[in-house]
Scaffold this active site. Structure first.
Site, PDB file in Angstrom:
ATOM      1  N   LYS A 131       0.830  -1.108   0.000  1.00 52.32           N
ATOM      2  CA  LYS A 131       0.081  -0.042   0.099  1.00 52.32           C
ATOM      3  C   LYS A 131       0.877   1.166  -0.073  1.00 52.32           C
ATOM      4  O   LYS A 131       1.856   1.170   0.671  1.00 52.32           O
ATOM      5  CB  LYS A 131      -0.951   0.015   1.133  1.00 52.32           C
ATOM      6  CG  LYS A 131      -1.784   0.858   1.315  1.00 52.32           C
ATOM      7  CD  LYS A 131      -2.866   0.809   2.467  1.00 52.32           C
ATOM      8  CE  LYS A 131      -3.914   1.704   2.753  1.00 52.32           C
ATOM      9  NZ  LYS A 131      -4.832   1.540   3.730  1.00 52.32           N
ATOM     10  N   SER A 211      -9.548   1.676   3.152  1.00 57.34           N
ATOM     11  CA  SER A 211      -8.423   2.498   2.223  1.00 57.34           C
ATOM     12  C   SER A 211      -7.586   1.593   1.427  1.00 57.34           C
ATOM     13  O   SER A 211      -6.798   1.948   0.502  1.00 57.34           O
ATOM     14  CB  SER A 211      -7.954   3.279   2.836  1.00 57.34           C
ATOM     15  OG  SER A 211      -7.019   2.978   4.032  1.00 57.34           O
ATOM     16  N   SER A 235      -9.907  -0.718   7.104  1.00 56.30           N
ATOM     17  CA  SER A 235      -9.488  -0.813   5.829  1.00 56.30           C
ATOM     18  C   SER A 235      -8.556  -1.859   5.387  1.00 56.30           C
ATOM     19  O   SER A 235      -8.114  -1.805   3.965  1.00 56.30           O
ATOM     20  CB  SER A 235      -8.307   0.684   5.993  1.00 56.30           C
ATOM     21  OG  SER A 235      -8.849   1.699   6.143  1.00 56.30           O
TER      22      SER A 235
END
Length: 539
Positions: A131, A211, A235
Site C-alpha cells: 500500500k 482504504s 481498511s
C-alpha cells in the site's frame, strides 16, 4: 443505498517507475504505459483482455515454493508473469500506483539464493504489492496525495525491511483512498489524487471499498501473490470482503508502524491480504517485526508462535464455538450469505452461538479522539520526509491550490481535525481510554462467557456504485469493535450476491491471530466460496 434484487450465488493518475502518468483510463480509453515506458499492447479494440488467470488465481505460496524446488518455475518467471498481468489488466482497475524497476533483479537474486541453497524461507521470491502509505526508500510514497510526490522516503518502513530480509520481491505500490480515507467526510473509497480511482474487479463500476483498495484489488485480480494493507478501522477487512479475498487486521503491536503514514497509534496497523488463508499467514509471519522505535511491538507475549502456519492445513471447524453477530435486516443478500456461513460451520461440526456485539458509544468516542490524534501523528511522520509540507495546515493549503486534489470531494475531515482540541486534552485522553475499554470489554465478555473461538459477522454488503460528491453508499461492516480494541480481525470470502463478493469477519482475543487463521483456514476449505473476478463493466 437502494439495491436492485440480484441473483444470490453462494459458492461451495499512476506513478510507474517514478514517472507520473494519468489515472486508470475509462473503458475503451487508450491504455496506460507499463513500467518500461512502452505502451501496453492493444487487445480487443484498445482494451486489455479481461479474463482470470486460473494458474495464478489458485496458486498458493507453498505450491509456488514446491515448483521452485522442482525447477518448474523461477522467481524471475513468476515476477514477469505478474508484471505482464499488471500491464494488461491494471489499466481497467487502477490498482497499482508505482512499479519497482528493481523487481526483476530482486527475483533474480532470489533464484540465485535458491541455486546456492541460501533460501530465506517461504516468502523468498514471492511478489508482493505494498500500500502506498508504506515507506520505500527508492520509490515514491505518497499516501495518494500529490503533496508527497517527489523525493522518496529516506529509508524503508520497518515492515519493508522485514519483507526484504525474508526475500520478498517488492513489485511496487498499490493505490489507496487518499490519506487512508481520512481527508473528507464525503470521500469516495479507492480514489487518490496520485492514482485516480481504483475499480472493483468483479464489476468495474462498483467500489472496491478502502482504504486498502489497491492492495485488495491487486490480490483479487492476480496482479500480485500477496499484498500489504493498513487498517485503522475497516481498511483491510472491508476491501477484502468487497473484493473477495482474505485480509487480516492483526493484533495491534504485532507489526511495526515505523515508516507507515499514521492516523492514530491507538488503532493503526499493517496486515496481509491474500487469495488464500495460508498465504496471509505466511505474509504475517514475515511482517512480524519487533521494533524499538514502535514500543508496542515489544509487548508481544511469548505465547504468540513464531510461525502462523502451524496447524492450518489440518484445521477443522468441528468442535469450534463461533459467535454469530448477524446484523440482520440491513441487506437481504448479506443476510442469506451469513446464514449460509452459519450452515457451513454447523455442517462441519462447529457450534454457532447467536449474539450481539454492543460496545455503546465506543465508535463516536474513537472518532472524536482520532480527529485530535491525527494532526500530531501526521506532523511526526512528515518530519521524516524530505518535503516542504510539515503540518496538516500545510496540506490543506496545498490542496486548495492544486487542480486535482479537490476535484472529486472536499477536505472537510482535515478541517475538522484542525479545529479539534489537541490529543493531550483531558477530554480526548478520556475519550480514547473509554473507547478502548468499551470495545475490549464487549469482545472479551462474549468470547469468555460463551467460550468462543471467534465471533463471526459480515465484513461487507455487496459493493455500491462508485460516485462522487456524497461519499460511499456504505451499508454495513463489522470492523469497529476489533479495531478499537486492538484485537485481530480476519476477513474470509463467504459468498456472492450476483457477481459481487461478500465476506465474513472472524474476530478474536488479543494476540489470538494464530487461532483466527486456523478458524479461517477451516472455514475457507468448508465454504469454497471464492471465485476469480470476471471484470464485468456493470451489473
Amino acid at each position: 443505498m437502494t439495491h436492485n434484487r440480484r441473483q444470490l450465488i453462494i459458492a461451495g493518475p499512476a506513478v510507474i517507475a517514478g514517472t507520473v502518468l494519468g489515472a486508470a483510463p475509462a473503458l475503451g480509453a487508450a491504455p496506460a504505459h507499463g513500467a518500461t515506458g512502452d505502451a501496453v499492447p492493444d487487445h480487443h479494440g484498445g482494451r486489455p483482455p479481461v479474463t482470470p488467470d486460473a494458474f495464478l488465481d489458485v496458486l498458493t505460496i507453498p505450491a509456488i515454493q514446491q515448483l521452485f524446488r522442482r525447477h518448474r518455475l523461477t522467481a524471475r518467471e513468476l515476477t514477469e508473469r505478474y508484471l505482464d498481468r499488471i500491464a494488461t489488466i491494471d489499466p481497467l482497475l487502477g490498482a497499482v500506483i508505482v512499479l519497482d524497476p528493481t523487481a526483476r533483479a530482486q527475483a533474480a537474486a532470489a533464484d540465485r539464493r535458491r541455486r546456492d541453497r541460501r533460501t530465506r524461507g517461504p516468502l523468498d521470491g514471492i511478489p508482493v504489492l505494498l500500500k502506498d502509505n508504506v515507506d520505500t526508500a527508492h520509490l515514491q510514497t505518497t499516501a495518494g496525495s500529490r503533496a508527497l510526490l517527489g523525493a522518496p522516503p529516506r529509508s524503508d518502513a520497518a515492515l519493508v525491511t522485514a519483507l526484504r530480509a525474508a526475500g520478498a520481491v517488492i513489485l511496487g505500490k498499490a493505490n489507496l483512498s487518499e490519506w487512508a480515507n481520512f481527508r473528507s467526510n464525503t470521500a469516495t473509497s479507492g480514489w487518490s489524487g496520485v492514482g485516480g480511482q481504483t475499480n472493483n474487479p468483479y464489476v468495474l463500476d462498483r467500489n472496491p471499498d478502502g482504504s486498502s483498495a489497491g492492495s485488495a484489488v491487486g490480490v483479487a485480480a492476480a496482479l500480485c501473490q500477496v499484498a500489504v494493507g493498513t487498517e485503522t478501522n475497516g481498511s483491510i477487512v472491508g476491501p477484502s470482503g468487497q473484493n473477495g479475498v482474505v485480509g487480516l487486521k492483526p493484533t495491534l503491536g504485532l507489526v511495526s508502524r515505523t515508516g507507515v503514514v499514521p492516523i492514530t497509534a491507538y488503532q493503526d496497523t499493517a496486515g496481509p491480504l491474500a487469495r488464500h488463508v495460508i498465504d496471509a499467514a505466511i505474509l504475517l509471519g514475515a511482517l512480524r517485526s519487533p521494533d524499538g522505535r514502535d514500543p508496542v511491538t515489544l509487548s508481544v507475549p511469548d505465547s504468540v508462535p513464531d510461525s502462523f502456519t502451524d496447524g492450518l492445513t489440518s484445521a477443522r471447524l468441528r468442535g469450534r464455538r463461533i459467535g454469530v453477530w448477524r446484523q440482520a435486516g440491513i441487506d437481504a443478500d448479506t443476510d442469506a450469505i451469513v446464514q449460509h456461513a452459519v450452515e457451513v460451520i454447523t455442517g462441519a461440526g462447529g457450534v454457532a452461538v447467536e449474539l450481539e456485539v454492543a460496545d455503546g458509544e465506543a465508535g463516536d468516542l474513537s472518532f472524536t479522539a482520532m480527529k485530535s490524534e491525527f494532526p500530531a501523528a501526521l506532523a511526526g511522520y512528515l518530519a521524516t520526509r524530505r518535503t516542504q509540507y510539515r503540518t496538516l495546515q500545510d496540506l490543506v493549503d496545498f490542496d486548495l491550490a492544486d487542480p486535482i486534489e479537490l476535484s472529486k470531494f472536499d477536505q472537510s475531515l482535515f478541517l475538522d481535525c484542525l479545529a479539534a482540541p489537541p490529543a493531550s486534552d483531558p477530554a480526548i485522553v478520556a475519550a480514547r481510554k473509554q473507547s478502548t475499554e468499551l470495545s475490549r470489554a464487549a469482545l472479551d465478555g462474549l468470547l469468555d462467557s460463551d467460550r468462543l473461538d471467534a465471533i463471526m459477522s459480515p465484513a461487507n454488503s455487496p459493493a455500491w456504485l462508485t460516485t462522487y460528491g456524497s461519499g460511499d453508499a456504505f451499508l454495513l461492516g463489522s470492523s469497529g469493535p476489533a479495531a478499537r480494541a486492538g484485537y485481530p480481525n480476519l476477513s474470509v470470502p463467504a459468498g456472492f450476491a450476483g457477481e459481487l463478493p461478500v465476506g465474513v469477519n472472524f474476530m478474536g482475543r488479543r494476540w489470538d491471530d494464530h487461532r483466527l487463521l486456523q478458524v479461517g483456514a477451516a472455514f475457507e476449505r468448508a465454504a469454497h466460496a471464492r471465485r476469480a473476478p470476471r471484470f464485468l463493466p456493470s451489473s
